[in-house]
Design a protein around this motif. Sequence first.
Motif, PDB file in Angstrom:
ATOM      1  N   TYR A 150       0.839  -1.200   0.000  1.00  0.00           N
ATOM      2  CA  TYR A 150       0.000   0.000   0.000  1.00  0.00           C
ATOM      3  C   TYR A 150       0.874   1.250   0.000  1.00  0.00           C
ATOM      4  O   TYR A 150       1.852   1.327   0.749  1.00  0.00           O
ATOM      5  N   PHE A 151       0.440   2.241  -0.774  1.00  0.00           N
ATOM      6  CA  PHE A 151       1.060   3.570  -0.749  1.00  0.00           C
ATOM      7  C   PHE A 151       0.110   4.502   0.007  1.00  0.00           C
ATOM      8  O   PHE A 151      -1.059   4.614  -0.381  1.00  0.00           O
ATOM      9  N   THR A 152       0.577   5.136   1.060  1.00  0.00           N
ATOM     10  CA  THR A 152      -0.164   6.058   1.944  1.00  0.00           C
ATOM     11  C   THR A 152      -1.688   6.033   1.751  1.00  0.00           C
ATOM     12  O   THR A 152      -2.228   6.656   0.845  1.00  0.00           O
ATOM     13  N   VAL A 153      -2.346   5.310   2.640  1.00  0.00           N
ATOM     14  CA  VAL A 153      -3.801   5.144   2.545  1.00  0.00           C
ATOM     15  C   VAL A 153      -4.487   6.273   3.334  1.00  0.00           C
ATOM     16  O   VAL A 153      -4.019   6.653   4.412  1.00  0.00           O
ATOM     17  N   THR A 208      -3.547   6.939  -1.598  1.00  0.00           N
ATOM     18  CA  THR A 208      -4.476   5.912  -2.068  1.00  0.00           C
ATOM     19  C   THR A 208      -5.725   5.921  -1.203  1.00  0.00           C
ATOM     20  O   THR A 208      -5.626   5.780   0.031  1.00  0.00           O
ATOM     21  N   TYR A 209      -6.870   6.061  -1.831  1.00  0.00           N
ATOM     22  CA  TYR A 209      -8.115   6.139  -1.067  1.00  0.00           C
ATOM     23  C   TYR A 209      -8.496   4.754  -0.541  1.00  0.00           C
ATOM     24  O   TYR A 209      -8.304   3.737  -1.211  1.00  0.00           O
ATOM     25  N   ILE A 210      -9.075   4.751   0.645  1.00  0.00           N
ATOM     26  CA  ILE A 210      -9.354   3.488   1.352  1.00  0.00           C
ATOM     27  C   ILE A 210     -10.199   2.496   0.526  1.00  0.00           C
ATOM     28  O   ILE A 210      -9.911   1.302   0.518  1.00  0.00           O
ATOM     29  N   SER A 211     -11.208   2.982  -0.206  1.00  0.00           N
ATOM     30  CA  SER A 211     -12.056   2.004  -0.926  1.00  0.00           C
ATOM     31  C   SER A 211     -11.277   1.344  -2.070  1.00  0.00           C
ATOM     32  O   SER A 211     -11.570   0.204  -2.442  1.00  0.00           O
ATOM     33  N   ASP A 212     -10.271   2.048  -2.600  1.00  0.00           N
ATOM     34  CA  ASP A 212      -9.431   1.420  -3.629  1.00  0.00           C
ATOM     35  C   ASP A 212      -8.563   0.317  -3.014  1.00  0.00           C
ATOM     36  O   ASP A 212      -8.360  -0.746  -3.616  1.00  0.00           O
ATOM     37  N   VAL A 213      -8.077   0.557  -1.801  1.00  0.00           N
ATOM     38  CA  VAL A 213      -7.268  -0.461  -1.116  1.00  0.00           C
ATOM     39  C   VAL A 213      -8.136  -1.678  -0.775  1.00  0.00           C
ATOM     40  O   VAL A 213      -7.718  -2.826  -0.949  1.00  0.00           O
ATOM     41  N   VAL A 214      -9.359  -1.432  -0.341  1.00  0.00           N
ATOM     42  CA  VAL A 214     -10.272  -2.526  -0.013  1.00  0.00           C
ATOM     43  C   VAL A 214     -10.566  -3.352  -1.273  1.00  0.00           C
ATOM     44  O   VAL A 214     -10.506  -4.581  -1.265  1.00  0.00           O
ATOM     45  N   VAL A 248       3.692 -10.129  -5.392  1.00  0.00           N
ATOM     46  CA  VAL A 248       3.861  -8.936  -4.565  1.00  0.00           C
ATOM     47  C   VAL A 248       3.512  -7.779  -5.476  1.00  0.00           C
ATOM     48  O   VAL A 248       3.998  -7.737  -6.611  1.00  0.00           O
ATOM     49  N   MET A 249       2.621  -6.858  -5.051  1.00  0.00           N
ATOM     50  CA  MET A 249       2.301  -5.765  -5.990  1.00  0.00           C
ATOM     51  C   MET A 249       1.991  -4.444  -5.310  1.00  0.00           C
ATOM     52  O   MET A 249       1.516  -4.406  -4.176  1.00  0.00           O
ATOM     53  N   ASN A 250       2.297  -3.392  -6.063  1.00  0.00           N
ATOM     54  CA  ASN A 250       2.027  -2.034  -5.591  1.00  0.00           C
ATOM     55  C   ASN A 250       0.535  -1.735  -5.690  1.00  0.00           C
ATOM     56  O   ASN A 250      -0.094  -2.027  -6.710  1.00  0.00           O
ATOM     57  N   ILE A 251       0.002  -1.114  -4.639  1.00  0.00           N
ATOM     58  CA  ILE A 251      -1.382  -0.628  -4.669  1.00  0.00           C
ATOM     59  C   ILE A 251      -1.319   0.859  -4.337  1.00  0.00           C
ATOM     60  O   ILE A 251      -0.988   1.235  -3.206  1.00  0.00           O
ATOM     61  N   ALA A 252      -1.617   1.670  -5.339  1.00  0.00           N
ATOM     62  CA  ALA A 252      -1.446   3.115  -5.150  1.00  0.00           C
ATOM     63  C   ALA A 252      -2.589   3.862  -5.804  1.00  0.00           C
ATOM     64  O   ALA A 252      -3.414   3.281  -6.507  1.00  0.00           O
ATOM     65  N   GLY A 253      -2.594   5.171  -5.534  1.00  0.00           N
ATOM     66  CA  GLY A 253      -3.726   5.999  -5.954  1.00  0.00           C
ATOM     67  C   GLY A 253      -3.626   6.556  -7.353  1.00  0.00           C
ATOM     68  O   GLY A 253      -4.594   7.126  -7.865  1.00  0.00           O
ATOM     69  N   GLY A 254      -2.444   6.443  -7.953  1.00  0.00           N
ATOM     70  CA  GLY A 254      -2.308   6.805  -9.366  1.00  0.00           C
ATOM     71  C   GLY A 254      -1.867   8.228  -9.624  1.00  0.00           C
ATOM     72  O   GLY A 254      -1.754   8.634 -10.772  1.00  0.00           O
ATOM     73  N   SER A 255      -1.607   9.007  -8.583  1.00  0.00           N
ATOM     74  CA  SER A 255      -1.047  10.327  -8.882  1.00  0.00           C
ATOM     75  C   SER A 255      -0.111  10.717  -7.747  1.00  0.00           C
ATOM     76  O   SER A 255      -0.199  10.198  -6.630  1.00  0.00           O
ATOM     77  N   ARG A 256       0.778  11.622  -8.079  1.00  0.00           N
ATOM     78  CA  ARG A 256       1.799  12.017  -7.116  1.00  0.00           C
ATOM     79  C   ARG A 256       1.623  13.496  -6.864  1.00  0.00           C
ATOM     80  O   ARG A 256       1.613  14.281  -7.813  1.00  0.00           O
ATOM     81  N   VAL A 257       1.443  13.882  -5.615  1.00  0.00           N
ATOM     82  CA  VAL A 257       1.243  15.305  -5.323  1.00  0.00           C
ATOM     83  C   VAL A 257       2.139  15.738  -4.171  1.00  0.00           C
ATOM     84  O   VAL A 257       2.508  14.934  -3.313  1.00  0.00           O
ATOM     85  N   ILE A 311     -10.855   6.686  -7.013  1.00  0.00           N
ATOM     86  CA  ILE A 311     -11.206   7.907  -6.266  1.00  0.00           C
ATOM     87  C   ILE A 311     -10.088   8.950  -6.371  1.00  0.00           C
ATOM     88  O   ILE A 311      -8.934   8.676  -6.036  1.00  0.00           O
ATOM     89  N   SER A 312     -10.477  10.148  -6.819  1.00  0.00           N
ATOM     90  CA  SER A 312      -9.486  11.225  -6.956  1.00  0.00           C
ATOM     91  C   SER A 312      -9.157  11.787  -5.574  1.00  0.00           C
ATOM     92  O   SER A 312      -9.932  11.642  -4.620  1.00  0.00           O
ATOM     93  N   LEU A 313      -8.019  12.470  -5.503  1.00  0.00           N
ATOM     94  CA  LEU A 313      -7.586  13.018  -4.217  1.00  0.00           C
ATOM     95  C   LEU A 313      -8.603  14.025  -3.686  1.00  0.00           C
ATOM     96  O   LEU A 313      -8.891  14.059  -2.482  1.00  0.00           O
ATOM     97  N   LYS A 314      -9.181  14.817  -4.575  1.00  0.00           N
ATOM     98  CA  LYS A 314     -10.126  15.828  -4.103  1.00  0.00           C
ATOM     99  C   LYS A 314     -11.385  15.167  -3.510  1.00  0.00           C
ATOM    100  O   LYS A 314     -11.841  15.545  -2.430  1.00  0.00           O
ATOM    101  N   GLU A 315     -11.895  14.162  -4.213  1.00  0.00           N
ATOM    102  CA  GLU A 315     -13.084  13.453  -3.687  1.00  0.00           C
ATOM    103  C   GLU A 315     -12.764  12.800  -2.345  1.00  0.00           C
ATOM    104  O   GLU A 315     -13.540  12.876  -1.392  1.00  0.00           O
ATOM    105  N   GLY A 316     -11.613  12.139  -2.299  1.00  0.00           N
ATOM    106  CA  GLY A 316     -11.244  11.397  -1.099  1.00  0.00           C
ATOM    107  C   GLY A 316     -11.004  12.320   0.080  1.00  0.00           C
ATOM    108  O   GLY A 316     -11.419  12.019   1.210  1.00  0.00           O
ATOM    109  N   LEU A 317     -10.347  13.446  -0.177  1.00  0.00           N
ATOM    110  CA  LEU A 317     -10.080  14.392   0.914  1.00  0.00           C
ATOM    111  C   LEU A 317     -11.380  14.997   1.448  1.00  0.00           C
ATOM    112  O   LEU A 317     -11.521  15.223   2.649  1.00  0.00           O
ATOM    113  N   ALA A 318     -12.329  15.224   0.546  1.00  0.00           N
ATOM    114  CA  ALA A 318     -13.617  15.765   0.978  1.00  0.00           C
ATOM    115  C   ALA A 318     -14.302  14.769   1.915  1.00  0.00           C
ATOM    116  O   ALA A 318     -14.860  15.141   2.951  1.00  0.00           O
TER     117      ALA A 318
END
Length: 320
Positions: A177-180, A217-223, A239-248, A297-304
């Motif tokens: 997981y990358f920062t959930v 990475t938004y929680i529902s994507d990790v689930v 073994v695999m990376n699970i990430a949110g798809g963007s770097r900010v 889930i985009s960062l803006k949606e997830g942060l909201a």
Amino acid sequence: MRCLVTGVAGFVGSHLAERLLEDGHEVCGVDAFIDYYDRAIKEKNLEGPRSWNSFTFVEGNLIHLPLERLVEGVDWVFHQAAQAGVRASWGEEFARYTECNVLATQRLLETALRVGGVKRLVYASSSSVYGDAQTFPILEESQLRPFSPYGVTKLAAENLCTLYHHNFQVPTVSLRYFTVYGPRQRPDMAFHKFCKAILNHEPIRIYDDGYQTRDFTYISDVVEANIRAATSEAAIGQVMNIAGGSRVTLRSVIDILEEVSCSSVKVAFEAKQHGDVRHTFADTQRAQQCLNYSPLISLKEGLAEEFDYARSIYRLVQTA
Ligand code: NAD
């Protein structure tokens, strides 16, 4: 399916249990309520799962519990339990990290092997196994050089999973997981602290200059990735990376938080902390191929969503 979720009272474990229950599975959850953060928060996390008749809960530590009874008859094991947190993993605390992360994982793997019948054991690994990477995006084959004692223990446990698969065919999958983030995020994590600071009209504290980047990475994507790891044959032994798809940068996170909270935010910069890496950014092609995973889930949606949740719990605290 009959599922065992370890660390079920935690952030990821509680969301995963809820999703499994909603999908019609039977879930046994185990948690030791280790005191890294407040038990009351974990009890609240469990409210959702506890509302289902198909949920049972065992309070106890994986290091001491008779695990055979928990694993017998189980189809899918989701091993989320760990002593989390990079910064707290130095010094005397390391003993707890080795116990909760390495010893507990070894006991669980050994039990799965002895009992037999487990169709999948999904392990919650971490981007911290890569350490302070220098080339991006980070592939699974990239150098593994943890930068914190926490990362060392997460990698050791991941290696154990791979060993039990190669030697004894225990059907393990490790998800890095990358920062959930999202509702119920642990209180020691940045977004949780940022939301709380905004609600209390306090400055947000950022370690380092704020130009460090993360692949959030938004929680529902990790689930979703966990469920797919349990059902996809191609995932076994991987073994695999699970990430949110963007770097900010953290600075752009602050901009988004200002927008979703409709407030202007003050920031206080503090010294970089030992163990913190500068950048993370994952290549997720392997998860795409094996699991057909892509973050939704985009960062803006997830942060909201996370800010709304923070508002609900901290308002409760203030009015209590
Ligand atoms: P969390 O601390 O909220 O949940 C972990 C839970 O495991 C806690 O409730 C704790 O009491 C329990 N636990 C720990 N050791 C135990 C033991 N020996 N026996 C029984 N229960 C035990 O953490 P989280 O953020 O939900 O993380 C879940 C998993 O994901 C962890 O394995 C963590 O290392 C991994 N991970 C998380 C993130 C993230 O950004 N949250 C990133 C990478 C990896």
